[in-house]
Design a protein around this motif. Structure first.
Motif, PDB file in Angstrom:
ATOM      1  N   LEU A  20       0.801  -1.218   0.000  1.00 44.37           N
ATOM      2  CA  LEU A  20       0.000   0.000   0.000  1.00 44.37           C
ATOM      3  C   LEU A  20       0.836   1.272   0.000  1.00 44.37           C
ATOM      4  O   LEU A  20       0.320   2.349  -0.279  1.00 44.37           O
ATOM      5  CB  LEU A  20      -0.951   0.007   1.198  1.00 44.37           C
ATOM      6  CG  LEU A  20      -1.994  -1.099   1.215  1.00 44.37           C
ATOM      7  CD1 LEU A  20      -2.802  -1.023   2.490  1.00 44.37           C
ATOM      8  CD2 LEU A  20      -2.894  -1.020   0.007  1.00 44.37           C
ATOM      9  N   ASP A  21       2.130   1.172   0.307  1.00 53.61           N
ATOM     10  CA  ASP A  21       2.971   2.369   0.343  1.00 53.61           C
ATOM     11  C   ASP A  21       3.195   2.957  -1.042  1.00 53.61           C
ATOM     12  O   ASP A  21       3.453   4.141  -1.178  1.00 53.61           O
ATOM     13  CB  ASP A  21       4.319   2.055   0.982  1.00 53.61           C
ATOM     14  CG  ASP A  21       4.227   1.977   2.486  1.00 53.61           C
ATOM     15  OD1 ASP A  21       3.296   2.583   3.038  1.00 53.61           O
ATOM     16  OD2 ASP A  21       5.067   1.312   3.094  1.00 53.61           O
ATOM     17  N   ARG A  22       3.092   2.143  -2.073  1.00 54.94           N
ATOM     18  CA  ARG A  22       3.313   2.628  -3.434  1.00 54.94           C
ATOM     19  C   ARG A  22       2.128   3.424  -3.952  1.00 54.94           C
ATOM     20  O   ARG A  22       2.269   4.219  -4.866  1.00 54.94           O
ATOM     21  CB  ARG A  22       3.570   1.450  -4.375  1.00 54.94           C
ATOM     22  CG  ARG A  22       4.922   0.817  -4.135  1.00 54.94           C
ATOM     23  CD  ARG A  22       5.115  -0.322  -5.075  1.00 54.94           C
ATOM     24  NE  ARG A  22       4.810  -1.543  -4.313  1.00 54.94           N
ATOM     25  CZ  ARG A  22       4.519  -2.703  -4.831  1.00 54.94           C
ATOM     26  NH1 ARG A  22       4.453  -2.835  -6.124  1.00 54.94           N
ATOM     27  NH2 ARG A  22       4.286  -3.749  -4.070  1.00 54.94           N
ATOM     28  N   ASN A  23       0.965   3.207  -3.403  1.00 50.46           N
ATOM     29  CA  ASN A  23      -0.266   3.807  -3.917  1.00 50.46           C
ATOM     30  C   ASN A  23      -0.837   4.818  -2.935  1.00 50.46           C
ATOM     31  O   ASN A  23      -1.891   4.623  -2.363  1.00 50.46           O
ATOM     32  CB  ASN A  23      -1.302   2.722  -4.202  1.00 50.46           C
ATOM     33  CG  ASN A  23      -0.797   1.691  -5.170  1.00 50.46           C
ATOM     34  OD1 ASN A  23      -0.214   2.033  -6.186  1.00 50.46           O
ATOM     35  ND2 ASN A  23      -1.003   0.429  -4.859  1.00 50.46           N
ATOM     36  N   LYS A  24      -0.132   5.918  -2.743  1.00 52.09           N
ATOM     37  CA  LYS A  24      -0.601   6.925  -1.786  1.00 52.09           C
ATOM     38  C   LYS A  24      -1.563   7.929  -2.418  1.00 52.09           C
ATOM     39  O   LYS A  24      -2.233   8.657  -1.712  1.00 52.09           O
ATOM     40  CB  LYS A  24       0.582   7.670  -1.184  1.00 52.09           C
ATOM     41  CG  LYS A  24       1.422   6.801  -0.276  1.00 52.09           C
ATOM     42  CD  LYS A  24       2.531   7.581   0.345  1.00 52.09           C
ATOM     43  CE  LYS A  24       3.351   6.690   1.252  1.00 52.09           C
ATOM     44  NZ  LYS A  24       4.465   7.390   1.863  1.00 52.09           N
ATOM     45  N   THR A  25      -1.611   7.975  -3.731  1.00 50.47           N
ATOM     46  CA  THR A  25      -2.494   8.914  -4.410  1.00 50.47           C
ATOM     47  C   THR A  25      -3.380   8.155  -5.381  1.00 50.47           C
ATOM     48  O   THR A  25      -3.152   6.987  -5.673  1.00 50.47           O
ATOM     49  CB  THR A  25      -1.695   9.977  -5.187  1.00 50.47           C
ATOM     50  OG1 THR A  25      -0.871   9.307  -6.143  1.00 50.47           O
ATOM     51  CG2 THR A  25      -0.834  10.807  -4.257  1.00 50.47           C
ATOM     52  N   GLY A  26      -4.393   8.823  -5.854  1.00 51.70           N
ATOM     53  CA  GLY A  26      -5.298   8.212  -6.819  1.00 51.70           C
ATOM     54  C   GLY A  26      -6.366   7.368  -6.146  1.00 51.70           C
ATOM     55  O   GLY A  26      -6.609   7.469  -4.943  1.00 51.70           O
ATOM     56  N   VAL A  27      -6.972   6.528  -6.941  1.00 55.60           N
ATOM     57  CA  VAL A  27      -8.064   5.692  -6.441  1.00 55.60           C
ATOM     58  C   VAL A  27      -7.553   4.681  -5.418  1.00 55.60           C
ATOM     59  O   VAL A  27      -8.199   4.436  -4.398  1.00 55.60           O
ATOM     60  CB  VAL A  27      -8.757   4.971  -7.625  1.00 55.60           C
ATOM     61  CG1 VAL A  27      -9.824   4.040  -7.120  1.00 55.60           C
ATOM     62  CG2 VAL A  27      -9.339   5.977  -8.589  1.00 55.60           C
ATOM     63  N   LEU A  28      -6.392   4.106  -5.648  1.00 53.66           N
ATOM     64  CA  LEU A  28      -5.842   3.139  -4.702  1.00 53.66           C
ATOM     65  C   LEU A  28      -5.338   3.791  -3.414  1.00 53.66           C
ATOM     66  O   LEU A  28      -5.051   3.102  -2.442  1.00 53.66           O
ATOM     67  CB  LEU A  28      -4.718   2.337  -5.363  1.00 53.66           C
ATOM     68  CG  LEU A  28      -5.164   1.454  -6.526  1.00 53.66           C
ATOM     69  CD1 LEU A  28      -3.968   0.776  -7.161  1.00 53.66           C
ATOM     70  CD2 LEU A  28      -6.180   0.426  -6.070  1.00 53.66           C
ATOM     71  N   ILE A  30      -7.127   5.356  -1.451  1.00 52.81           N
ATOM     72  CA  ILE A  30      -8.178   5.136  -0.454  1.00 52.81           C
ATOM     73  C   ILE A  30      -7.777   4.012   0.491  1.00 52.81           C
ATOM     74  O   ILE A  30      -7.986   4.098   1.699  1.00 52.81           O
ATOM     75  CB  ILE A  30      -9.515   4.829  -1.150  1.00 52.81           C
ATOM     76  CG1 ILE A  30      -9.986   6.042  -1.946  1.00 52.81           C
ATOM     77  CG2 ILE A  30     -10.571   4.396  -0.146  1.00 52.81           C
ATOM     78  CD1 ILE A  30     -11.166   5.767  -2.844  1.00 52.81           C
ATOM     79  N   PHE A  31      -7.163   2.973  -0.057  1.00 52.27           N
ATOM     80  CA  PHE A  31      -6.739   1.844   0.773  1.00 52.27           C
ATOM     81  C   PHE A  31      -5.576   2.232   1.681  1.00 52.27           C
ATOM     82  O   PHE A  31      -5.487   1.795   2.819  1.00 52.27           O
ATOM     83  CB  PHE A  31      -6.382   0.650  -0.104  1.00 52.27           C
ATOM     84  CG  PHE A  31      -7.534   0.178  -0.944  1.00 52.27           C
ATOM     85  CD1 PHE A  31      -8.691  -0.296  -0.356  1.00 52.27           C
ATOM     86  CD2 PHE A  31      -7.472   0.225  -2.326  1.00 52.27           C
ATOM     87  CE1 PHE A  31      -9.761  -0.717  -1.118  1.00 52.27           C
ATOM     88  CE2 PHE A  31      -8.528  -0.195  -3.099  1.00 52.27           C
ATOM     89  CZ  PHE A  31      -9.674  -0.665  -2.489  1.00 52.27           C
ATOM     90  N   TRP A  32      -4.674   3.088   1.178  1.00 54.25           N
ATOM     91  CA  TRP A  32      -3.572   3.568   2.001  1.00 54.25           C
ATOM     92  C   TRP A  32      -4.109   4.417   3.156  1.00 54.25           C
ATOM     93  O   TRP A  32      -3.653   4.289   4.297  1.00 54.25           O
ATOM     94  CB  TRP A  32      -2.606   4.387   1.140  1.00 54.25           C
ATOM     95  CG  TRP A  32      -1.457   4.934   1.916  1.00 54.25           C
ATOM     96  CD1 TRP A  32      -0.341   4.263   2.314  1.00 54.25           C
ATOM     97  CD2 TRP A  32      -1.325   6.265   2.413  1.00 54.25           C
ATOM     98  NE1 TRP A  32       0.472   5.100   3.011  1.00 54.25           N
ATOM     99  CE2 TRP A  32      -0.098   6.334   3.091  1.00 54.25           C
ATOM    100  CE3 TRP A  32      -2.124   7.405   2.328  1.00 54.25           C
ATOM    101  CZ2 TRP A  32       0.350   7.499   3.694  1.00 54.25           C
ATOM    102  CZ3 TRP A  32      -1.674   8.556   2.931  1.00 54.25           C
ATOM    103  CH2 TRP A  32      -0.445   8.596   3.603  1.00 54.25           C
ATOM    104  N   LYS A  33      -5.101   5.256   2.855  1.00 54.95           N
ATOM    105  CA  LYS A  33      -5.709   6.089   3.899  1.00 54.95           C
ATOM    106  C   LYS A  33      -6.445   5.240   4.926  1.00 54.95           C
ATOM    107  O   LYS A  33      -6.416   5.532   6.123  1.00 54.95           O
ATOM    108  CB  LYS A  33      -6.653   7.105   3.275  1.00 54.95           C
ATOM    109  CG  LYS A  33      -5.934   8.170   2.492  1.00 54.95           C
ATOM    110  CD  LYS A  33      -6.898   9.090   1.796  1.00 54.95           C
ATOM    111  CE  LYS A  33      -6.128  10.063   0.899  1.00 54.95           C
ATOM    112  NZ  LYS A  33      -7.017  10.895   0.106  1.00 54.95           N
ATOM    113  N   ALA A  34      -7.097   4.181   4.477  1.00 53.27           N
ATOM    114  CA  ALA A  34      -7.787   3.278   5.411  1.00 53.27           C
ATOM    115  C   ALA A  34      -6.784   2.587   6.324  1.00 53.27           C
ATOM    116  O   ALA A  34      -7.047   2.395   7.516  1.00 53.27           O
ATOM    117  CB  ALA A  34      -8.600   2.244   4.637  1.00 53.27           C
TER     118      ALA A  34
END
Length: 61
Positions: A20-28, A30-34
């Protein structure tokens, strides 16, 4: 219930892998924020999971 389970799942995945660290922006993102919510508010999230479990075990009247 779905949001609570998503927070718990994302937090678990974050603790096991760095996926999840790679996807901090965009649609994915959301999972990093969760996952961040689950890490920072873990006492409240665990209390909410306990309440959800009790409410699911109680029979509906």
């Amino acid at each position: 219930m779905v949001i609570l389970l998503m927070i718990c799942t994302c937090t678990y995945v974050q603790s096991q892998t760095s996926l999840l660290d790679r996807n901090k922006t965009g649609v994915l993102g959301i999972f990093w924020k969760a996952a961040r919510i689950g890490e920072r508010l873990s006492p409240y999230v665990s209390l909410a999971c306990i309440c959800m479990g009790i409410s699911l075990l109680m029979p509906a009247k």
